[in-house]
Write an enzyme that holds these catalytic residues in place. Sequence first.
Site, PDB file in Angstrom:
ATOM      1  N   ASP A  27      -3.605  -3.997  15.075  1.00  0.00           N
ATOM      2  CA  ASP A  27      -3.799  -2.838  14.197  1.00  0.00           C
ATOM      3  C   ASP A  27      -5.145  -2.917  13.489  1.00  0.00           C
ATOM      4  O   ASP A  27      -5.886  -1.928  13.395  1.00  0.00           O
ATOM      5  CB  ASP A  27      -2.693  -2.792  13.138  1.00  0.00           C
ATOM      6  CG  ASP A  27      -1.441  -2.083  13.607  1.00  0.00           C
ATOM      7  OD1 ASP A  27      -1.395  -1.628  14.767  1.00  0.00           O
ATOM      8  OD2 ASP A  27      -0.478  -1.994  12.808  1.00  0.00           O
ATOM      9  N   GLU A  28      -5.451  -4.088  12.951  1.00  0.00           N
ATOM     10  CA  GLU A  28      -6.702  -4.239  12.207  1.00  0.00           C
ATOM     11  C   GLU A  28      -7.913  -4.013  13.112  1.00  0.00           C
ATOM     12  O   GLU A  28      -8.935  -3.479  12.676  1.00  0.00           O
ATOM     13  CB  GLU A  28      -6.775  -5.636  11.567  1.00  0.00           C
ATOM     14  CG  GLU A  28      -5.590  -6.001  10.688  1.00  0.00           C
ATOM     15  CD  GLU A  28      -5.447  -5.141   9.441  1.00  0.00           C
ATOM     16  OE1 GLU A  28      -6.254  -4.214   9.236  1.00  0.00           O
ATOM     17  OE2 GLU A  28      -4.509  -5.398   8.665  1.00  0.00           O
ATOM     18  N   HIS A  45       2.545  -3.839   7.683  1.00  0.00           N
ATOM     19  CA  HIS A  45       2.139  -5.246   7.737  1.00  0.00           C
ATOM     20  C   HIS A  45       2.805  -6.054   6.627  1.00  0.00           C
ATOM     21  O   HIS A  45       3.402  -7.102   6.867  1.00  0.00           O
ATOM     22  CB  HIS A  45       0.620  -5.363   7.628  1.00  0.00           C
ATOM     23  CG  HIS A  45      -0.116  -4.610   8.684  1.00  0.00           C
ATOM     24  ND1 HIS A  45      -1.490  -4.431   8.652  1.00  0.00           N
ATOM     25  CD2 HIS A  45       0.313  -3.984   9.809  1.00  0.00           C
ATOM     26  CE1 HIS A  45      -1.858  -3.735   9.711  1.00  0.00           C
ATOM     27  NE2 HIS A  45      -0.788  -3.458  10.419  1.00  0.00           N
ATOM     28  N   GLU A  77      -1.747  -7.650   1.844  1.00  0.00           N
ATOM     29  CA  GLU A  77      -1.284  -6.453   2.545  1.00  0.00           C
ATOM     30  C   GLU A  77      -0.382  -5.612   1.648  1.00  0.00           C
ATOM     31  O   GLU A  77      -0.381  -4.383   1.724  1.00  0.00           O
ATOM     32  CB  GLU A  77      -0.522  -6.846   3.817  1.00  0.00           C
ATOM     33  CG  GLU A  77      -1.326  -7.605   4.855  1.00  0.00           C
ATOM     34  CD  GLU A  77      -2.239  -6.707   5.677  1.00  0.00           C
ATOM     35  OE1 GLU A  77      -2.215  -5.475   5.475  1.00  0.00           O
ATOM     36  OE2 GLU A  77      -2.977  -7.231   6.529  1.00  0.00           O
ATOM     37  N   THR A 112      -9.979  -9.144   8.578  1.00  0.00           N
ATOM     38  CA  THR A 112      -8.526  -9.143   8.689  1.00  0.00           C
ATOM     39  C   THR A 112      -8.088  -9.445  10.111  1.00  0.00           C
ATOM     40  O   THR A 112      -7.134 -10.201  10.332  1.00  0.00           O
ATOM     41  CB  THR A 112      -7.973  -7.775   8.251  1.00  0.00           C
ATOM     42  OG1 THR A 112      -8.460  -7.474   6.952  1.00  0.00           O
ATOM     43  CG2 THR A 112      -6.464  -7.785   8.220  1.00  0.00           C
ATOM     44  N   HIS A 165      -8.419  -0.331  13.373  1.00  0.00           N
ATOM     45  CA  HIS A 165      -8.962   0.196  12.122  1.00  0.00           C
ATOM     46  C   HIS A 165     -10.430  -0.189  11.963  1.00  0.00           C
ATOM     47  O   HIS A 165     -11.233   0.599  11.455  1.00  0.00           O
ATOM     48  CB  HIS A 165      -8.131  -0.313  10.947  1.00  0.00           C
ATOM     49  CG  HIS A 165      -6.712   0.131  10.998  1.00  0.00           C
ATOM     50  ND1 HIS A 165      -5.702  -0.498  10.292  1.00  0.00           N
ATOM     51  CD2 HIS A 165      -6.100   1.132  11.689  1.00  0.00           C
ATOM     52  CE1 HIS A 165      -4.543   0.115  10.540  1.00  0.00           C
ATOM     53  NE2 HIS A 165      -4.761   1.110  11.388  1.00  0.00           N
ATOM     54  N   GLU A 172      -0.906   0.511   7.778  1.00  0.00           N
ATOM     55  CA  GLU A 172      -1.070  -0.778   7.104  1.00  0.00           C
ATOM     56  C   GLU A 172       0.194  -1.183   6.350  1.00  0.00           C
ATOM     57  O   GLU A 172       0.490  -2.369   6.210  1.00  0.00           O
ATOM     58  CB  GLU A 172      -2.249  -0.709   6.126  1.00  0.00           C
ATOM     59  CG  GLU A 172      -3.611  -0.625   6.777  1.00  0.00           C
ATOM     60  CD  GLU A 172      -4.155  -1.985   7.153  1.00  0.00           C
ATOM     61  OE1 GLU A 172      -3.723  -2.981   6.556  1.00  0.00           O
ATOM     62  OE2 GLU A 172      -5.014  -2.051   8.050  1.00  0.00           O
ATOM     63  N   TRP A 228       4.891   0.147  16.564  1.00  0.00           N
ATOM     64  CA  TRP A 228       5.901  -0.863  16.309  1.00  0.00           C
ATOM     65  C   TRP A 228       6.366  -0.718  14.859  1.00  0.00           C
ATOM     66  O   TRP A 228       5.627  -0.227  14.003  1.00  0.00           O
ATOM     67  CB  TRP A 228       5.351  -2.266  16.568  1.00  0.00           C
ATOM     68  CG  TRP A 228       4.174  -2.670  15.727  1.00  0.00           C
ATOM     69  CD1 TRP A 228       2.854  -2.591  16.059  1.00  0.00           C
ATOM     70  CD2 TRP A 228       4.204  -3.235  14.390  1.00  0.00           C
ATOM     71  NE1 TRP A 228       2.067  -3.045  15.030  1.00  0.00           N
ATOM     72  CE2 TRP A 228       2.865  -3.452  13.995  1.00  0.00           C
ATOM     73  CE3 TRP A 228       5.230  -3.564  13.506  1.00  0.00           C
ATOM     74  CZ2 TRP A 228       2.521  -3.994  12.754  1.00  0.00           C
ATOM     75  CZ3 TRP A 228       4.893  -4.099  12.257  1.00  0.00           C
ATOM     76  CH2 TRP A 228       3.546  -4.306  11.903  1.00  0.00           C
ATOM     77  N   GLU A 238     -12.030  -5.010   7.696  1.00  0.00           N
ATOM     78  CA  GLU A 238     -11.099  -4.877   8.819  1.00  0.00           C
ATOM     79  C   GLU A 238     -11.395  -5.927   9.889  1.00  0.00           C
ATOM     80  O   GLU A 238     -10.480  -6.473  10.511  1.00  0.00           O
ATOM     81  CB  GLU A 238     -11.160  -3.471   9.417  1.00  0.00           C
ATOM     82  CG  GLU A 238     -10.704  -2.368   8.481  1.00  0.00           C
ATOM     83  CD  GLU A 238      -9.202  -2.368   8.227  1.00  0.00           C
ATOM     84  OE1 GLU A 238      -8.476  -3.239   8.738  1.00  0.00           O
ATOM     85  OE2 GLU A 238      -8.748  -1.466   7.495  1.00  0.00           O
TER      86      GLU A 238
END
Length: 388
Positions: free
Chosen positions: A250-251, A168, A127, A221, A254, A165, A82, A218
């Site tokens: 996403d986090e 974000h 971020e 987050t 990760h 990242e 995205w 992570e």
Amino acid sequence: MLAGPQVTINRPAWISSTGGGHRSSAAAARSPHLQRRVTVPSAIAAPPKHSMPPAKAEIFRSLEGWAADNLLPLLKPVEKCWQPQDFLPDPTLPAAEFAEEVRLLRERTAELPDEYFVVLVGDMITEDALPTYETMLNRTDGIRDETGSSPSPWAVWNRAWTAEENRHGDLLRTFLYLSGRVDMVMVERTVQYLIGAGMDPGTENDPYLGSVYTSFQERATFVSHANTARLAKEGGDPVLARICGVIAADEKRHELAYTRIVEKLLELDPNGAVLAVAEMMRKRITMPAHLMYDGRDPKLFKHFTAVAQRLGVYTAEDYADILEFLVGRWGLDKLEDGLDGEGRKAQEFVCGLAQRIRRLQERADEKAKKTEAEAVKFSWIFDREMVL
């Protein structure tokens, strides 16, 4: 990355005198605002340790093939990722249609409280400080990017992680700008101060310590962004809920990468890995935005995290929950082979720490009930006051 609350068990926001922090008068001179916030010792502070012996650095070099097979597949191709524009008003529309999309965005956010925007701004600022985080990875022995475009799987991961990242902060910053709910000048000043101040998570250029730290961060987050998504949905903004939700996802990916690294270390060097987990937990996880400053409030990070705690976005209970999650994920409570006496002491300390944290927090909460409330102005929301 996350700016979460400085829970009661954490060291003071800008580095304790033992372990992890190494501020000198020279550092304060480079960052003028730190002169007003840090008591600089008369003696020159000791330089950061490089405590990892060459044999441990060699473990990471020997794991390049493993990293290619187990970390790089967790990255998404750029074409399948995205992008911020997927969630924002379309600037290619005719002016009237674009203005209508912005109006609808502002209408959706109108009922969200100021406290929510304080937390969202704090997360966005954290971020946006990505230059600091990539610098930290590239200082780390055994996994640093030696050339700036190294084909090493560790270096490829570091750069691609940064690229993922980076979206974000871009997305949250643009959303906040369009919302009209925050003072963007003060937000932008805070970002500049934070990047200039840097961070010291106490990882000492050691990839053992760094992998433990990033595993925790992570996970934290993920928890924080998932909670801001929940609150946005409850507050009537499904688009903002989706924004926070995709960042949380996403986090989560990760987190999986960094926890896999620690799992592998526990397999190859269980004693060294357990000692690293215990060392980071003794230092306590320092949030990446602990040097946050807006040019006005020398306790901005403390105040921001108090709001996050009160809203339930990221709390002391979450800190303990994350530790318990990692203990279970890594099987630390069941580890038997490969530990010497110090390793077993470290194992016992780590496995019992979450409950100790909870007990300490209960006492802190009781003490807080007897403490007079403090009225704090947040420059991010045009100096409106909150009672903390």
